[in-house]
Design an enzyme around this catalytic site. Structure first.
Site, PDB file in Angstrom:
ATOM      1  N   GLY A 106      39.703  38.655  38.341  1.00  0.00           N
ATOM      2  CA  GLY A 106      38.665  38.644  37.012  1.00  0.00           C
ATOM      3  C   GLY A 106      37.324  38.001  36.123  1.00  0.00           C
ATOM      4  O   GLY A 106      37.881  36.777  36.775  1.00  0.00           O
TER       5      GLY A 106
ATOM      6  N   VAL B 180      40.645  44.659  32.998  1.00  0.00           N
ATOM      7  CA  VAL B 180      41.159  46.465  32.891  1.00  0.00           C
ATOM      8  C   VAL B 180      41.981  46.241  31.857  1.00  0.00           C
ATOM      9  O   VAL B 180      42.269  47.964  31.616  1.00  0.00           O
ATOM     10  CB  VAL B 180      42.790  46.073  34.371  1.00  0.00           C
ATOM     11  CG1 VAL B 180      43.291  44.883  34.418  1.00  0.00           C
ATOM     12  CG2 VAL B 180      42.966  47.127  35.139  1.00  0.00           C
ATOM     13  N   ASP B 181      41.862  45.399  31.274  1.00  0.00           N
ATOM     14  CA  ASP B 181      42.987  45.526  29.837  1.00  0.00           C
ATOM     15  C   ASP B 181      42.126  46.403  27.981  1.00  0.00           C
ATOM     16  O   ASP B 181      42.797  47.502  28.236  1.00  0.00           O
ATOM     17  CB  ASP B 181      42.985  44.011  29.064  1.00  0.00           C
ATOM     18  CG  ASP B 181      44.213  43.877  28.223  1.00  0.00           C
ATOM     19  OD1 ASP B 181      44.902  44.835  28.101  1.00  0.00           O
ATOM     20  OD2 ASP B 181      43.877  42.922  27.094  1.00  0.00           O
TER      21      ASP B 181
ATOM     22  N   ASN C 146      46.602  39.334  28.141  1.00  0.00           N
ATOM     23  CA  ASN C 146      46.099  38.182  27.498  1.00  0.00           C
ATOM     24  C   ASN C 146      47.028  38.230  26.751  1.00  0.00           C
ATOM     25  O   ASN C 146      48.076  39.520  26.312  1.00  0.00           O
ATOM     26  CB  ASN C 146      44.805  37.943  27.256  1.00  0.00           C
ATOM     27  CG  ASN C 146      44.922  38.789  25.998  1.00  0.00           C
ATOM     28  OD1 ASN C 146      45.193  38.902  25.152  1.00  0.00           O
ATOM     29  ND2 ASN C 146      43.267  39.345  25.855  1.00  0.00           N
TER      30      ASN C 146
ATOM     31  N   TYR D 200      39.787  35.799  34.552  1.00  0.00           N
ATOM     32  CA  TYR D 200      40.551  34.695  34.861  1.00  0.00           C
ATOM     33  C   TYR D 200      40.381  33.581  35.796  1.00  0.00           C
ATOM     34  O   TYR D 200      40.984  32.376  36.177  1.00  0.00           O
ATOM     35  CB  TYR D 200      41.871  35.333  34.381  1.00  0.00           C
ATOM     36  CG  TYR D 200      43.095  35.457  32.934  1.00  0.00           C
ATOM     37  CD1 TYR D 200      41.984  35.084  32.302  1.00  0.00           C
ATOM     38  CD2 TYR D 200      44.355  35.360  32.946  1.00  0.00           C
ATOM     39  CE1 TYR D 200      42.114  35.382  30.801  1.00  0.00           C
ATOM     40  CE2 TYR D 200      44.472  35.518  31.848  1.00  0.00           C
ATOM     41  CZ  TYR D 200      43.705  35.516  30.987  1.00  0.00           C
ATOM     42  OH  TYR D 200      44.329  36.191  29.595  1.00  0.00           O
TER      43      TYR D 200
ATOM     44  N   ASP E 273      40.256  53.713  40.054  1.00  0.00           N
ATOM     45  CA  ASP E 273      40.236  53.775  38.676  1.00  0.00           C
ATOM     46  C   ASP E 273      41.588  53.263  37.563  1.00  0.00           C
ATOM     47  O   ASP E 273      42.507  54.582  37.836  1.00  0.00           O
ATOM     48  CB  ASP E 273      39.694  53.757  37.457  1.00  0.00           C
ATOM     49  CG  ASP E 273      39.743  53.806  36.195  1.00  0.00           C
ATOM     50  OD1 ASP E 273      40.235  52.740  35.892  1.00  0.00           O
ATOM     51  OD2 ASP E 273      38.670  54.517  35.462  1.00  0.00           O
ATOM     52  N   ILE E 274      42.496  52.386  37.426  1.00  0.00           N
ATOM     53  CA  ILE E 274      43.936  52.121  37.868  1.00  0.00           C
ATOM     54  C   ILE E 274      44.706  53.008  36.696  1.00  0.00           C
ATOM     55  O   ILE E 274      45.122  54.053  36.682  1.00  0.00           O
ATOM     56  CB  ILE E 274      44.412  50.228  37.473  1.00  0.00           C
ATOM     57  CG1 ILE E 274      45.777  50.787  37.942  1.00  0.00           C
ATOM     58  CG2 ILE E 274      44.843  50.510  36.412  1.00  0.00           C
ATOM     59  CD1 ILE E 274      47.066  49.276  38.382  1.00  0.00           C
TER      60      ILE E 274
HETATM   61  P1  ADP Z   1      42.137  38.724  34.260  1.00  0.00           P
HETATM   62  O1  ADP Z   1      41.984  38.175  33.332  1.00  0.00           O
HETATM   63  O2  ADP Z   1      43.662  38.964  34.766  1.00  0.00           O
HETATM   64  O3  ADP Z   1      41.219  38.533  35.646  1.00  0.00           O
HETATM   65  P2  ADP Z   1      40.642  41.039  34.791  1.00  0.00           P
HETATM   66  O4  ADP Z   1      41.180  42.597  34.069  1.00  0.00           O
HETATM   67  O5  ADP Z   1      39.213  40.510  34.198  1.00  0.00           O
HETATM   68  O6  ADP Z   1      41.653  40.257  34.913  1.00  0.00           O
HETATM   69  O7  ADP Z   1      40.657  41.123  36.304  1.00  0.00           O
HETATM   70  C1  ADP Z   1      41.654  41.718  37.034  1.00  0.00           C
HETATM   71  C2  ADP Z   1      41.338  42.767  38.206  1.00  0.00           C
HETATM   72  O8  ADP Z   1      41.280  44.247  37.735  1.00  0.00           O
HETATM   73  C3  ADP Z   1      39.613  42.461  38.498  1.00  0.00           C
HETATM   74  O9  ADP Z   1      39.822  42.923  39.963  1.00  0.00           O
HETATM   75  C4  ADP Z   1      38.574  43.904  37.926  1.00  0.00           C
HETATM   76  O10 ADP Z   1      37.840  44.068  39.106  1.00  0.00           O
HETATM   77  C5  ADP Z   1      40.085  45.268  38.440  1.00  0.00           C
HETATM   78  N1  ADP Z   1      39.552  46.304  37.475  1.00  0.00           N
HETATM   79  C6  ADP Z   1      39.099  46.296  36.201  1.00  0.00           C
HETATM   80  N2  ADP Z   1      38.906  46.635  35.351  1.00  0.00           N
HETATM   81  C7  ADP Z   1      39.670  48.446  36.543  1.00  0.00           C
HETATM   82  C8  ADP Z   1      40.032  49.332  36.215  1.00  0.00           C
HETATM   83  N3  ADP Z   1      39.575  50.924  35.727  1.00  0.00           N
HETATM   84  N4  ADP Z   1      41.367  50.168  37.249  1.00  0.00           N
HETATM   85  C9  ADP Z   1      41.549  48.525  38.527  1.00  0.00           C
HETATM   86  N5  ADP Z   1      40.739  47.437  38.376  1.00  0.00           N
HETATM   87  C10 ADP Z   1      39.781  47.354  37.533  1.00  0.00           C
END
Ligand code: ADP
Length: 184
Positions: free
Chosen positions: A133, A47-48, A38, A135, A24-25
């Site tokens: 994710g 992740v946002d 976005n 997108y 988890d980042i």
């Molecule tokens: P986007 O809209 O740019 O596709 P997303 O957040 O939907 O962004 O997904 C981007 C990546 O982040 C995906 O691989 C998703 O699994 C990952 N992700 C989601 N939550 C976390 C987190 N807490 N830490 C790291 N990566 C995450």
């Protein structure tokens, strides 16, 4: 220092400067973590959402002053309640089949985030898998772009000390490891 032991299931040292982790980042201690934001910069899903929840309200308050962000560009804020000192917000391209400059825009996300890190004298930066994710960017193709762009950047710019790719799922981790080996 980066304390990764808590979140790391597996780690591959690709080079001295590049690491691939699963986790988890929002838990990562780094000078900056990158947010796959976005264009509004006011929060969203994936992740946002996780970054905004962990950082607390101060983050959205600062984001509101930034006037949004174009696809492929990046903007920096504080990290607020995150262990990371800063958040670099970048807007990845929405996948539309591959003929709408998606590859180049995704490359720009990595490049502009790293440029911003250098401009702010940051040494350690962690990236999620931008655009893969919600997108919808194909993970193999996105990973190839992420790793090749970062490697090229680090070849030309020596001030960044560590770039960490944070994979959320074990299948993404496998993809990163596979493509990292191919690009060695
Ligand atoms: P986007 O809209 O740019 O596709 P997303 O957040 O939907 O962004 O997904 C981007 C990546 O982040 C995906 O691989 C998703 O699994 C990952 N992700 C989601 N939550 C976390 C987190 N807490 N830490 C790291 N990566 C995450």
């Amino acid at each position: 220092m980066i304390e990764n032991s808590k979140l790391t299931k597996e780690e591959v040292i690709m080079t001295e400067k590049i690491q691939i982790l699963q986790g988890d980042i929002t838990k990562l201690e780094a000078d900056a973590i990158v947010n796959a934001a976005n264009p509004s910069l006011l929060g969203g899903g994936g992740v946002d959402g996780a970054i905004h929840r962990a950082a607390g309200k101060g983050l959205v308050d600062e984001c509101r002053t930034l006037g949004g962000c174009e696809t492929g560009e990046a903007k920096i804020t504080g990290g607020y309640r995150l262990p990371a000192r800063h958040v670099i917000h970048t807007v990845g391209p929405v996948w539309r089949g591959g003929n709408y400059e998606e590859d180049e825009l995704l490359r720009s996300c990595y490049r502009n985030s790293l440029k911003l890190a250098i401009a702010n004298n940051l040494k350690t930066i962690a990236f999620p898998a931008i655009s893969t994710g919600i997108y919808g960017f194909p993970i193999d193709r996105a990973t190839r772009i992420a790793i090749s762009e970062v490697k090229e950047f680090l070849r030309l710019n020596t001030t960044i000390e560590k770039v960490i790719f944070v994979c959320f799922s074990s299948s993404d981790l496998q993809t990163y490891n596979k493509i990292a080996k191919e690009l060695e």
